[in-house]
Design an enzyme around this catalytic site. Structure first.
Site, PDB file in Angstrom:
ATOM      1  N   GLU A   1      16.929  44.528 -13.705  1.00  0.00           N
ATOM      2  CA  GLU A   1      16.255  45.629 -14.399  1.00  0.00           C
ATOM      3  C   GLU A   1      14.862  45.190 -14.865  1.00  0.00           C
ATOM      4  O   GLU A   1      13.911  45.953 -14.795  1.00  0.00           O
ATOM      5  CB  GLU A   1      17.115  46.077 -15.595  1.00  0.00           C
ATOM      6  CG  GLU A   1      16.712  47.408 -16.203  1.00  0.00           C
ATOM      7  CD  GLU A   1      17.038  48.628 -15.325  1.00  0.00           C
ATOM      8  OE1 GLU A   1      17.641  48.467 -14.245  1.00  0.00           O
ATOM      9  OE2 GLU A   1      16.665  49.752 -15.723  1.00  0.00           O
TER      10      GLU A   1
ATOM     11  N   THR B   1      12.649  62.616  -5.982  1.00  0.00           N
ATOM     12  CA  THR B   1      12.803  61.292  -6.581  1.00  0.00           C
ATOM     13  C   THR B   1      14.271  60.859  -6.614  1.00  0.00           C
ATOM     14  O   THR B   1      14.577  59.695  -6.818  1.00  0.00           O
ATOM     15  CB  THR B   1      12.164  61.252  -7.988  1.00  0.00           C
ATOM     16  OG1 THR B   1      12.101  59.897  -8.420  1.00  0.00           O
ATOM     17  CG2 THR B   1      12.965  62.072  -8.977  1.00  0.00           C
TER      18      THR B   1
END
Ligand SMILES: *[C@@H]1O[C@H](CO)[C@@H](O)[C@H](O)[C@H]1NC(C)=O
Ligand SMILES: *[C@@H]1O[C@H](CO)[C@@H](O)[C@H](O)[C@H]1NC(C)=O
Ligand SMILES: *[C@@H]1O[C@H](CO)[C@@H](O)[C@H](O)[C@H]1NC(C)=O
Ligand SMILES: *[C@@H]1O[C@H](CO)[C@@H](O)[C@H](O)[C@H]1NC(C)=O
Ligand SMILES: *[C@@H]1O[C@H](CO)[C@@H](O)[C@H](O)[C@H]1NC(C)=O
Ligand SMILES: *[C@@H]1O[C@H](CO)[C@@H](O)[C@H](O)[C@H]1NC(C)=O
Length: 797
Positions: free
Chosen positions: A372, A495
């Site tokens: 992340e 997206t």
């Protein structure tokens, strides 16, 4: 102009995949078909697991095989509740992957299941959810699926077995989310309760506090498509206002802080970049420009991308910087930013896309996923030599956020790059991603990503994007013949990877007949525009005029002043510090098949050296070999005749920043003869300057010879600042521009700045006043000088 982008992709789609059966390791049509089939099976394994163990709740837990449900007991459990509105969201978000698989029976079955799940065509749930996430996952999928179901040319066209239910459901959700925009500023709040239809929601402070740029701006894409399909323009108008309003909050460097207080319009953080919180803003500026043929959005993209390149392009990635000064803000990049190379492909900036994507490949090689957050600059105490003491080295310092929930962004940009280049390099990455999915992440009832990428611990969660995006892009990578690749109209992926297109008929109907008849929203927008007029009068931004800072961004060890014979002869052998790893040996039979990136891209291994201090394999990855070095693949696809091995640079590069009044030129002229010409030079400009000495190896892997140092002058024609008596001299070092505003220069490239403009940019007509800018001068060769040292390829013309 809009179609310049698409041309690239359309062209590459025409290329034939050539098979080459005789090699031990190559991608034949048969192999690719087998990979495609495997991805399909993996998708259905995940989807059927959800149907069996997760439905009718939102997700299935891949390890424990039970549903993952909305936490109705604890409304403050945002990690769960922001996404899971008790909408069977895995079912809905997966619909378009089934459509991409061109599997009509399963698509029909899934659509019927959605209809049975929502017999009233109503999302009437007492749930507070995120507006953005619900838009991209629920509305986006429903709209794309509706398009598939009603488009005669698609394999999953449902004909009279479908009556438009998905579009009505999408609209129902949109009507429930739209009240989020009824704020004083017209910018949406991040969350709202979807049950409160049309009543101004009861916003609490914590719901209002902060919203990010992506969430404020992006619903415009899905909502505009909804407007086209329903003929009701309120969805477009309300969300488009918020998009434009968000863009208006940019700084004088044309950079947007990542998040704001939606009511007060004050930034929450000065940080900007291309990752979480802002990623889709760029994506939808460009994709909206293409899909809606909208030149205003294209202008926004052009400016936004140029300012990113100028201020935050840090060679191998876009760094997170301060939106108001352009200085580095935090030394990490995040997982989500792996999508950006794909967007660069769409924008036609292929070279930079290739480089940026490589960074994420190296991260995948190291950690087995994209953490992340990854810190590219570890604390001083750690950077000394971590490899000597692996055991005690604290990986937490370089992985501030340690999870990887199988996010799709790296799959996505790999797909785009393959479409644009057809380089087997990208197929090979896909093969390894497929292998990893099967061997490392496939669990009892779905796919479990890393809870902790450092320890290798898996997560009992499968977010909907695994089925709706990661596996879809992987499938499309292997599916040369997919109907999307042959579509007559532009197909743009949302997206959330939902394919979107608009027929000519829909477009012209909308242009002619669109209505905006909802009084609540029309008067709301009027009030917003009214307030904007009042504000406009007060607007005023001052610009600085002084040279910014020059700071070293990349310093190698002390250069070796005495060159070895090997360097002088310019041959690469074992004695020369090289950044190529030991390549596997291979035999070529003169065939010209090879992977251009593997064979020709000189900097393929530069990242390994440059970021050695923070690309450290955790224990569970010790046996994982670099994807690009896989022996069989390497020996098949790299051609030694063309292979180049870059020698390690011994020069130093630093940044020079100008902040000048006047116009910033968006697209400087880049001519065939390697000259970049700036007509005007106002605003923020960032130069990467290399300090070169004789016998150093430069940034291009070449030896710097004495000839570069002949005929150098430092006679400053506008002041006495530098030594004018000895105008010709033999300096020990010189400067050279290697990149300007994110445009990299070839080794013999030159930057031309129209002198007049440069001078007037400093708001003076007399030439000597150029020296207003600190230690900058101009010599009689018209070269710009810093502290009396010429920048040999920066010429004022
Ligand atoms: C492949 O192998 C077959 C049989 O050995 C041979 O006839 C053919 O020419 C080879 N093709 C190529 C492209 O080398
Ligand atoms: C959530 O969904 C389940 C399954 O459809 C349903 O039984 C339950 O009543 C829903 N809960 C709420 C609070 O809507
Ligand atoms: C790596 O490979 C070695 C040798 O095959 C094996 O002993 C070791 O357990 C492996 N390590 C991991 C983390 O898989
Ligand atoms: C390169 O092109 C530019 C712009 O076309 C021109 O001004 C310049 O003189 C050219 N330089 C050389 C070395 O040909
Ligand atoms: C040195 O540079 C000047 C100006 O560019 C040029 O006129 C002159 O011919 C050069 N001399 C040599 C020896 O290259
Ligand atoms: C530029 O010069 C003009 C005229 O002298 C002056 O009014 C203006 O304030 C100057 N602008 C800046 C940014 O210094």
């Amino acid at each position: 102009m809009v179609f310049r982008l698409w041309l690239l992709l359309v062209l590459v789609l025409q290329l034939e995949q050539v098979s080459c059966e005789n090699y031990t390791y190559s991608f034949t049509a048969k192999e690719i078909k087998a990979y495609k089939q495997e991805v399909r099976e993996l998708f259905y394994f995940g989807f059927d697991s959800y149907l069996e163990h997760g439905y009718p709740f939102d997700e299935v837990k891949p390890i424990s095989c039970v549903p993952k449900k909305r936490n109705f007991k604890d409304p403050n459990d945002r990690v769960t509740n922001d996404l899971l509105g008790n909408f069977t969201i895995t079912l809905i978000d997966s619909l378009t992957t089934i459509a991409v698989l061109q599997d009509r029976p399963r698509f029909l079955e899934a659509v019927k299941l959605v209809e049975r799940t929502f017999p009233d065509e109503d999302f009437d749930v007492d749930a507070t959810v995120q507006v953005f996430e619900t838009t991209i996952r629920v509305i986006g999928s429903l709209l794309s699926s509706h398009q598939y179901a009603t488009d005669l040319t698609k394999a999953v066209y449902l004909g009279n077995e479908y009556d438009g239910s998905l579009l009505r459901l999408a609209r129902n959700m949109a009507d429930r989310l739209l009240p989020a925009y009824l704020t004083y500023t017209g910018l949406p709040v991040p969350r709202l309760n979807v049950k409160q239809k049309f009543n101004f929601p009861d916003f609490t402070d914590s719901l209002l506090a902060e919203n990010n740029v992506a969430a404020m701006a992006c619903p415009v894409f899905e909502f505009t498509i909804l407007s086209y399909l329903t003929g009701d323009s309120k969805y477009e108008k309300v969300t488009r206002y918020a998009f434009d309003k968000t863009w208006s909050l940019r700084t004088h460097l044309d950079l947007l802080p990542m998040s704001f207080h939606p009511e007060k319009l004050t930034p929450y953080t000065p940080m900007t970049g291309v990752g979480a919180s802002i990623d889709s803003f760029f994506e939808y500026a460009l994709k909206g420009a293409v899909l809606f043929d909208d030149s205003d959005l294209m202008d926004i993209w052009d400016v936004a991308y140029e300012s990113l390149r100028t201020s935050c392009k840090n060679d191998w990635f876009f760094a997170n910087i301060m939106a108001d000064t352009g200085q580095l803000f935090v030394p990490w990049i995040d997982s989500l930013s792996a999508f950006f190379p794909g967007l660069q492909v769409l924008a036609g900036d292929l070279d930079d896309a290739i480089a940026k994507h490589l960074m994420f490949l190296k991260i995948w090689n190291t950690f087995g996923g994209i953490p992340e957050r990854w810190n590219f600059s570890p604390p001083e105490s750690l950077s000394s030599s971590p490899s000597e003491d692996l055991e005690s080295f604290d990986l937490n310092a370089i992985i501030p956020l340690e999870w990887y929930p199988l996010r799709p962004e790296f799959f996505e940009s790999t797909y785009y790059l393959y479409r644009a280049t057809k380089d087997p390099f990208y197929l090979n990455i896909g093969v390894h991603l497929l292998r990893d999915l099967k061997q490392r992440f496939k669990s009892n009832c779905g796919f479990a990503g890393f809870q902790n990428i450092i320890t290798g611990e898996l997560q009992d969660r499968m977010e909907t994007f695994v089925l709706s995006e990661s596996l879809k892009y992987l499938y499309l990578l292997f599916d040369e013949d997919n109907e999307l690749h042959k579509s007559a109209s532009d197909v743009i992926f949302s997206t959330e990877a939902h394919p979107m297109w608009l027929s000519q008929e829909v477009r012209s109907n909308y242009k002619r007949k669109a209505k905006f008849s909802d009084l609540t929203y029309s008067s709301h927008l009027e009030a917003c525009y009214e307030r904007d007029k009042e504000l406009e009068a007060k607007e005023n931004t001052l610009r600085g005029r002084i040279v910014g800072f020059a700071k070293s961004i990349f310093t190698q060890d002390e250069p070796d002043e005495t060159p070895t014979d090997a360097i002088l002869n310019h041959k690469i052998n074992d004695k020369v510090p090289s950044i190529c790893p030991m390549k596997p040996s291979h035999v070529m039979d003169g065939d010209s098949w090879y992977s251009p990136i593997l064979s020709k891209f000189r900097r393929l291994f530069e990242i390994d050296t440059r970021y050695a201090a923070t690309l450290i394999k955790p224990a569970h990855m010790q046996n994982y070999s670099a994807i690009e070095l896989e022996p069989a693949f390497y020996s098949r696809w790299s051609n030694p005749q063309f292979s180049t091995c870059q020698i390690m640079a011994t020069t130093e590069i630093f940044e020079l920043i100008f902040d000048l009044p006047g116009l910033h030129q968006l697209n400087p002229l880049i001519s065939d003869n390697e000259t970049i010409t700036f007509e005007t030079f106002g605003g923020r400009s960032r130069l990467n300057i290399e300090r070169i000495q004789i016998y150093q190896i430069d940034h291009y892997g070449e030896l710097i010879t004495a000839s570069t140092f002949r005929n150098i002058s430092r006679r400053d024609i506008y002041s006495q600042q530098c030594d004018t008596t000895a105008s010709l001299y033999s300096p020990t070092f010189l400067y050279r521009v290697v990149a300007i505003n994110g445009h990299t220069l070839p080794r013999h490239g030159t930057v031309h700045i129209k002198e007049h403009n440069f001078v007037s940019a400093s708001n003076n007509t007399r030439k000597k006043d150029v020296l207003i800018i600190g230690s900058v001068g101009i010599n009689d060769r018209a070269q710009l000088m810093i502290e009396c040292t010429p920048i040999i390829n920066l010429i004022l013309v």
